[in-house]
Design a protein around this motif. Sequence first.
Motif, PDB file in Angstrom:
ATOM      1  N   SER B   8       0.675  -1.268   0.048  1.00 28.67           N
ATOM      2  CA  SER B   8      -0.147   0.067  -0.173  1.00 28.67           C
ATOM      3  C   SER B   8       0.643   1.291  -0.039  1.00 28.67           C
ATOM      4  N   GLU B   9       2.155   1.019   0.189  1.00 33.45           N
ATOM      5  CA  GLU B   9       3.038   2.489   0.441  1.00 33.45           C
ATOM      6  C   GLU B   9       3.465   2.409  -1.248  1.00 33.45           C
ATOM      7  N   ALA B  10       3.573   3.917  -1.317  1.00 32.93           N
ATOM      8  CA  ALA B  10       3.836   4.289  -2.547  1.00 32.93           C
ATOM      9  C   ALA B  10       5.226   3.887  -2.868  1.00 32.93           C
ATOM     10  N   LEU B  11       5.664   3.441  -4.161  1.00 31.31           N
ATOM     11  CA  LEU B  11       7.098   3.306  -4.493  1.00 31.31           C
ATOM     12  C   LEU B  11       7.729   4.474  -5.122  1.00 31.31           C
ATOM     13  N   ASN B  12       8.487   5.081  -4.846  1.00 27.30           N
ATOM     14  CA  ASN B  12       9.321   6.184  -5.417  1.00 27.30           C
ATOM     15  C   ASN B  12      10.744   5.700  -5.877  1.00 27.30           C
ATOM     16  N   ILE B  13      10.839   6.097  -7.177  1.00 22.51           N
ATOM     17  CA  ILE B  13      12.206   5.593  -7.611  1.00 22.51           C
ATOM     18  C   ILE B  13      12.690   7.018  -8.636  1.00 22.51           C
ATOM     19  N   GLN B  14      13.853   6.801  -9.039  1.00 21.24           N
ATOM     20  CA  GLN B  14      14.423   7.750  -9.969  1.00 21.24           C
ATOM     21  C   GLN B  14      14.252   7.432 -11.438  1.00 21.24           C
ATOM     22  N   GLU B  15      13.947   8.238 -12.320  1.00 22.38           N
ATOM     23  CA  GLU B  15      13.846   8.093 -13.608  1.00 22.38           C
ATOM     24  C   GLU B  15      15.014   7.246 -14.119  1.00 22.38           C
ATOM     25  N   GLY B  16      14.779   6.278 -15.129  1.00 20.15           N
ATOM     26  CA  GLY B  16      15.933   5.571 -15.549  1.00 20.15           C
ATOM     27  C   GLY B  16      16.174   4.080 -14.589  1.00 20.15           C
ATOM     28  N   LYS B  17      15.646   4.010 -13.302  1.00 19.50           N
ATOM     29  CA  LYS B  17      15.899   2.885 -12.849  1.00 19.50           C
ATOM     30  C   LYS B  17      14.582   1.810 -12.961  1.00 19.50           C
ATOM     31  N   THR B  18      15.026   0.539 -12.370  1.00 20.16           N
ATOM     32  CA  THR B  18      13.808  -0.535 -12.533  1.00 20.16           C
ATOM     33  C   THR B  18      13.029  -0.446 -11.576  1.00 20.16           C
ATOM     34  N   ALA B  19      11.749  -0.330 -11.583  1.00 18.04           N
ATOM     35  CA  ALA B  19      10.607  -0.543 -10.524  1.00 18.04           C
ATOM     36  C   ALA B  19      10.221  -2.008 -10.453  1.00 18.04           C
ATOM     37  N   THR B  20      10.052  -2.322  -9.346  1.00 16.09           N
ATOM     38  CA  THR B  20       9.596  -3.616  -8.995  1.00 16.09           C
ATOM     39  C   THR B  20       8.290  -3.552  -8.161  1.00 16.09           C
TER      40      THR B  20
END
Lengths: 117, 113
Positions: B8-20
């Motif tokens: 339920s927590e948002a996933l914050n990532i930097q552009e260019g990275k892989t989100a899982t």
Amino acid sequence: EPEVTQTPSHQVTQMGQEVILRCVPISNHLYFYWYRQILGQKVEFLVSFYNNEISEKSEIFDDQFSVERPDGSNFTLKIRSTKLEDSAMYFCASSEGAGGSGANVLTFGAGSRLTVL
Amino acid sequence: SQKIEQNSEALNIQEGKTATLTCNYTNYSPAYLQWYRQDPGRGPVFLLLIRENEKEKRKERLKVTFDTTLKQSLFHITASQPADSATYLCALPWTGGSYIPTFGRGTSLIVHP
């Protein structure tokens, strides 16, 4: 690209009033659905419709709700006497098939936001 | 009863990275699993379907895995972009015997430029 269209996009109504939400599914799809999403919550299944009759319904879909396919293109959801807790986004969806080996890939409309005051 | 669990927590990532993103389920052996994308105020949009006999499925920058032993699916977006920011929903066939998709609550993905 074919799409599911829903009207109205937003409806405000008083508690106890009847509401009809309308949908035009994709023309060659055979299965039609209504889902709802209360703000901040998950998308919940209400009812499915095939061959002019209800094929499945959830516990949410009680006697206050009804669905109809009044002509060859429209698919409607009626809420007979709205309650405050009916406030939600209502999504219509359609699919070519009904799962099994084919699986149900749903195409959703943009939704109708219902606000009950 | 069937449960579909998504973080339920948002996933914050930097552009260019892989989100899982993760989808876990209990009390069911689904024939397939679907992933949808939902933008704010819009209906879900189908992305990928993976069947129980498939381990992995790919579509452009998207990859889905399905581990029926762990009862888990992973959804990957490689080379993520700010336009990928949305809520991603996992869906499984309903336990009622039909194949109607039942949705998890979804995980919000935010990709920062």
